[in-house]
Design an enzyme around this catalytic site. Structure first.
Site: not given
Length: 139
Positions: A79, A96-98, A106
């Site tokens: 963790e 920012e999403y990438h 993930d």
């Protein structure tokens, strides 16, 4: 930051730990931060008490205690690593999403989940026979 700045000068600006006590203080800060900010870490720490109670109740052997404590700490360490990955990815991507950022996060979370499943499997191997035996004694 000056481009001609040396690595040593950069380290001094960042604040390299001057001694062991400072290093320990920073490490304790890290533990406080993760316990304060990460709900999953608090959950893992609390859920880790369950197998410890089982070990105490069933008067587990020293080796069983070692295995149980090892598994609990393994989940907690994973963790920590997951949180590190998440923070570094957020820093690098500036939130920012990438798709690669999502993939890295993930996978890190998956490593924690696999470790949790491993720990549950070990706990089942250690405690299910004892629970079954207790059930038959009580009936």
């Amino acid at each position: 930051m000056d481009l001609k700045e040396t690595s040593k000068e950069k380290i001094e600006k960042i604040g390299k730990n001057p001694n062991f006590v400072a290093s320990v203080r920073h490490a304790l800060d890290g533990i406080r931060i993760i316990l304060k900010e990460e709900k999953n870490m608090r959950s893992h720490a609390l859920l880790g008490l369950i197998p410890l109670m089982f070990a105490w109740f069933f008067e587990s052997s020293a080796l069983e205690w070692i295995v149980i404590i090892f598994c609990i700490f393994l989940v907690i360490i994973m963790e920590f690593l997951n949180t590190i990955f998440e923070n570094v990815v957020d820093l690098v991507t500036d939130y920012e999403y990438h798709p690669l950022a999502k993939k890295a996060k993930d996978i890190a979370a998956g490593a924690v989940l696999v470790t949790v499943f491993f720990t549950i499997l070990i706990a089942a191997i250690l405690f299910l026979p004892k629970l079954v035996e207790l059930h038959y004694k009580l009936n």
